[in-house]
Write an enzyme that holds these catalytic residues in place. Structure first.
Site, PDB file in Angstrom:
ATOM      1  CB  SER A 262      -0.896   0.004   1.237  1.00  0.00           C
ATOM      2  OG  SER A 262      -0.131   0.347   2.378  1.00  0.00           O
ATOM      3  CE  LYS A 263      -0.171   8.563  -0.547  1.00  0.00           C
ATOM      4  NZ  LYS A 263       1.147   8.938  -0.096  1.00  0.00           N
ATOM      5  NE  ARG A 264      -1.889   2.948   5.331  1.00  0.00           N
ATOM      6  CZ  ARG A 264      -2.909   2.227   5.727  1.00  0.00           C
ATOM      7  NH1 ARG A 264      -3.240   2.217   6.959  1.00  0.00           N
ATOM      8  NH2 ARG A 264      -3.596   1.476   4.877  1.00  0.00           N
TER       9      ARG A 264
END
Ligand code: GLU
Length: 505
Positions: A262-264
């Site tokens: 994910s972007k995180r």
């Protein structure tokens, strides 16, 4: 089917910046189709106006321009199967909705969002399907007159597919083999909405794949659960003979391997998850991109290609042409691929080494301009040749090479403590005298004078060389010392020695 021209499509929904996983999907489609001399189509799936994001389509197009991956057909290219934006194909879908309704394979449903919500609260795991549809407001439970009058009075409705329960649905997947599903687990998905007169993703996707004569649907694993519905739609529309081959690619996983990338993860570990920088049009938030971070497009392609597939012979550095030749859809992995971003950096390093010094110097120029450095190009090329093996990114060249352009402003304390001895000032003064007399200042000739001098004096080679390097560079890094002296030239070398002797004595 087998002798049909291969046609594949990349079909993103413009709901935000294209994720790096989407780039890998597009790349696999590209490799597969180029290998089969087929057509590669870009289709924009923008039927969900709620989720439409301005600029997302342009972002997709710019991404592939940067990567050097070109489409044969698409909204920006045209082609014989257009339009290539689903929002511009509105009037194409309705007839297929009507066809399904006429055959009793779909039905009209009036249930309002509030009514559906009430049902969900009332029944645990409520699903709109064969077991519940007869208790809902739809054309199966209402009289034809009532249905007609509700439509005429402007009630909004949706069209749902009518899934026959207890059927075996088979999805033949190139990567996963035969996937069998009992139709009872499927719900009666919405295919069309009267409110915006648009089909949903499922119907538009199937109709367009059929009309665009798509032969292979290569997409992310997250679409595998939709595949039984898609197979059913092919059957209901009597297009089974032209059903494309499915291939669902493995997920990209977090670098640690637990769960979906994910972007995180990118924010947490400091790597981009988008190909290009993206500025959110609503919040103004900027997300970093591979391009802006300094990745070469070839490196990104090579890195992504090996996330879920490999040529099986140990080769890792493969050009787009090599990849096209070696790629094999059947050999793609079924299990998720860990997103090893460090490997991405390694690939960038490899591609920097593969480029000529001239090309790298060219890429280094803007950075030098920014620093106000104006050096002859052939000098920059030489410097690049000495330091490029030490960098993963072009921007790191500055850190490795700045001393070629600017004399040290200060000397690294630790290095001074360790390398600048009691007698260093005296030795460097002597060395200056020796260098003064060197006529040919090329690396070889200087070395041939300095080394025998050190030996004849019985000085410690290490002590002299370390102090010399400290004086020229300001710390203990850099390439071979006589390569440095050649590039700096006699005058500059003598100046730097003088400065060091003065400052460090
Ligand atoms: N529009 C879907 C997406 O955003 C396409 C899925 C497919 O390739 O069928 O990925």
């Amino acid at each position: 089917m087998t002798n049909k021209k291969v046609r594949v499509r990349f079909a993103p929904s413009p709901t935000g910046p294209l994720h790096i996983g989407g780039v890998r999907t597009a790349l696999y489609n590209y490799l597969f189709t180029k290998q089969h001399q087929g057509d590669f189509i870009l289709r924009i799936e923008d039927t969900d106006s709620q989720r439409f994001v301005t600029g997302a389509e342009e972002y997709i197009i710019r991404t592939f321009e940067w990567l050097g991956i070109s489409f044969d057909e698409g909204p920006h290219k045209g082609g014989n199967y257009g339009p290539y934006r689903q929002s511009e194909r509105k009037n194409i879908y309705k007839q297929y909705v009507d066809q399904l309704l006429d055959k009793g394979l779909a039905y009209i449903a009036f249930d309002t969002p509030a009514e559906l919500e009430a049902k969900r609260n009332e029944t645990a795991n409520f699903q709109y399907d064969a077991s519940t549809r007869m208790s809902m407001n739809n054309s199966l439970t209402l009289s034809p007159e009532e249905v007609q009058s509700r439509i005429e009075s402007g009630d909004q409705y949706v069209v749902r597919i009518k899934i026959e329960p207890e059927q075996t649905i088979v999805v033949n997947d190139v990567i996963r083999g035969k996937v069998t599903v009992n139709s009872s687990i499927l719900d009666d998905k919405v295919l069309y909405k009267s409110a915006d007169q648009l089909p949903t993703y499922h119907l538009a996707n199937i109709v367009d794949d059929h009309l665009m004569e798509i032969t292979h649907v290569i997409r992310g694993e997250e679409w595998l659960p939709s595949a039984p519905l898609h197979v059913t739609l092919y059957k209901y529309l009597e297009w089974e003979d032209s059903m494309p081959q499915f291939a669902h690619l493995p997920l990209l996983l977090k670098p640690e391997g637990n769960g979906k990338l994910s972007k995180r993860d990118g924010d947490r570990l400091g790597f981009p998850v988008f190909p290009l920088e993206w500025k959110d049009p609503k919040t103004g938030d900027v997300s970093s991109g591979y391009r802006e971070t300094g990745y070469l497009p070839e490196a990104v392609i090579n890195f992504l290609a090996l996330l879920g597939w490999n040529p099986g012979d140990g080769r890792e550095v493969l050009s787009l042409a090599d990849l096209t030749e070696a790629f094999c859809l059947e050999k793609c992995s079924k299990s998720g691929a860990k997103f090893d971003y460090k490997k991405g950096e390694w690939f960038n390093h490899q591609y920097i080494q593969l480029k000529s010094d001239e090309e790298i110097a060219e890429l280094f120029l803007p950075l030098l301009n920014e620093k106000g450095i104006n050096a002859p190009f052939d000098k920059i090329v030489k410097i690049v040749s000495l330091v490029k093996e030490r960098v993963n990114f072009i921007k790191e060249l500055w850190e490795q090479a700045s001393f070629f352009f600017e004399a040290p402003q200060s000397y690294d304390e630790k290095t001074v403590k360790k390398r600048w001895k009691e007698d260093s000032a005296a030795r460097m003064t002597e060395l200056s005298g020796i260098l003064e007399s060197v006529e040919d200042f090329s690396a070889k000739s200087t070395e041939d004078i300095v080394i025998p001098w050190i030996e004849s004096k019985g000085y410690s080679m290490g002590n002299i060389m370390n102090a010399f390097r400290l004086a020229l560079v300001g710390e203990s890094k850099g390439p071979h010392i006589f390569d440095i002296t050649e590039i700096l030239g006699k005058e500059e070398v003598l100046n730097r020695l003088r400065q060091a002797i003065q400052t460090l004595k």
